[in-house]
Write an enzyme that holds these catalytic residues in place. Structure first.
Site, PDB file in Angstrom:
ATOM      1  CG  ASP A  54     -10.351  -0.364   4.909  1.00 19.54           C
ATOM      2  OD1 ASP A  54     -10.182  -0.999   3.993  1.00 19.54           O
ATOM      3  OD2 ASP A  54      -9.272  -0.614   6.317  1.00 19.54           O
ATOM      4  CE  LYS A 105      -4.033  -1.998   2.323  1.00 17.20           C
ATOM      5  NZ  LYS A 105      -4.311  -2.948   3.306  1.00 17.20           N
ATOM      6  CD  GLN A 122      -3.719  -4.600   6.538  1.00 15.75           C
ATOM      7  OE1 GLN A 122      -3.720  -3.388   6.309  1.00 15.75           O
ATOM      8  NE2 GLN A 122      -3.877  -5.658   5.550  1.00 15.75           N
TER       9      GLN A 122
HETATM   10  N1  GUN Z   1      -6.465  -7.141   5.239  1.00 13.22           N
HETATM   11  C1  GUN Z   1      -7.711  -8.140   4.605  1.00 13.22           C
HETATM   12  N2  GUN Z   1      -7.681  -7.461   3.659  1.00 13.22           N
HETATM   13  C2  GUN Z   1      -8.318  -6.075   4.233  1.00 13.22           C
HETATM   14  C3  GUN Z   1      -9.006  -5.335   3.855  1.00 13.22           C
HETATM   15  O1  GUN Z   1      -9.583  -5.140   2.678  1.00 13.22           O
HETATM   16  N3  GUN Z   1      -9.144  -3.996   4.785  1.00 13.22           N
HETATM   17  C4  GUN Z   1      -8.332  -3.802   5.784  1.00 13.22           C
HETATM   18  N4  GUN Z   1      -8.212  -2.404   6.714  1.00 13.22           N
HETATM   19  N5  GUN Z   1      -7.686  -5.187   6.623  1.00 13.22           N
HETATM   20  C5  GUN Z   1      -7.878  -5.977   5.804  1.00 13.22           C
END
Ligand code: GUN
Length: 281
Positions: free
Chosen positions: A117, A50, A94
């Site tokens: 998100d 990211k 996360q």
């Molecule tokens: N962990 C796995 N997929 C995601 C996601 O789409 N968002 C977040 N915040 N954590 C994740």
């Protein structure tokens, strides 16, 4: 001819467009802050990806690493500080989180306008009500991918296998907004095979290597595989038996290179959108 729906290529298109739009901006570039709690190895890889993607399109990006033992109060105070910081347009915590920190509590603490998100109850409500908001990245990317390939959704029977808050449920809401007739199947669904066989658009997000077989798929269906698993040979495979299903469907996402790259591309889209909304206030 079966169409391969390459998420990798489409994510490249989305990111190139974002890079152009960022270079046209006046003032602060979009800013994303990712909070990572603990040392989950898979999360570390995702968070690094990211950060790299942000840099590539010209976003400001920060990662805040917090120890696994952090208290609820302390993580909430970090989120409060970011909610108040004008240079931060997107906040992502996360997942997974340590057991003592409920994901729902954290999702509700992020300002809905910075909730890239799309997990905050306000954004979930906006999604289901058909209003503007920030919506989960993976399902948003899938709808974008289908549009990119001019795949007709309106009036089609869509079956989503999997009912998670991250993919299955928001996917249902988004496909409803596209005028699909939507069914959500899950581990307790009776005659899952028959349900799958009835679908024009089949979206599978269950985490079971190659579960969907050739005879589960209606000839000519569009198949989207959200799975990412290692099979018994250690090979990366989806939830769909790709080679077999390829022979009967009209379009399919590969694994890897299908849905995976869309999540980050749409996280960047959400951050760009959040910035524009916050600055217009
Ligand atoms: N962990 C796995 N997929 C995601 C996601 O789409 N968002 C977040 N915040 N954590 C994740």
């Amino acid at each position: 001819m079966t169409l391969v729906l390459s998420g990798r290529k489409y994510a490249g298109v989305v990111k190139a467009s974002l890079k152009n739009r960022v270079s046209d901006l006046q003032g602060l570039p979009p800013g994303l802050t990712v909070i990572m709690v603990g040392d989950d190895p898979a999360s570390k890889v995702y968070v690094a990806a990211k950060e790299k993607a942000c840099k590539k399109v010209g976003f400001n990006s920060h990662v805040i690493h917090l120890p696994a033992e952090i208290s609820k109060a302390d993580i909430l105070s970090v989120i409060d500080r970011l909610n108040a910081d004008c240079a931060v347009h997107g906040i992502l915590v996360q997942l997974p989180l340590p057991d003592h920190i409920p994901a729902g509590l954290i999702a509700s603490a992020v300002l809905p306008e910075k909730d890239v998100d799309g997990f905050h109850p306000v954004n979930v409500g906006r999604l289901w009500r058909g209003e503007e908001g920030l919506f989960p990245c993976t399902p948003s990317g899938i709808v974008g991918l289908l549009h990119h390939h001019d795949i007709r959704m309106s009036g089609k029977k869509a079956l989503i296998v999997g009912r998670s808050n991250i993919v299955g449920k928001p996917m249902a809401a988004l496909l409803l907004r596209e005028n699909c007739t939507v069914t959500v199947a899950h581990s307790r669904t009776a005659d899952l095979t028959g349900q799958c066989r009835d679908a024009d658009i089949l979206i599978v997000a269950v985490g079971k290597p190659e579960m969907v077989q050739r005879d589960w798929v209606k000839p000519g269906a569009v198949v989207v595989d959200v799975g990412m698993n290692r099979n018994s040979d250690g090979k990366l495979v989806g939830d769909v038996a790709y080679d077999d299903v390829f022979a009967v469907c009209s379009a399919i996402t590969p694994v890897p290179g299908g849905v995976g790259p869309l999540t980050i591309a749409f996280l960047l889209e959400n951050t760009f959108k959040a910035r524009a909304k916050l600055l217009a206030k």
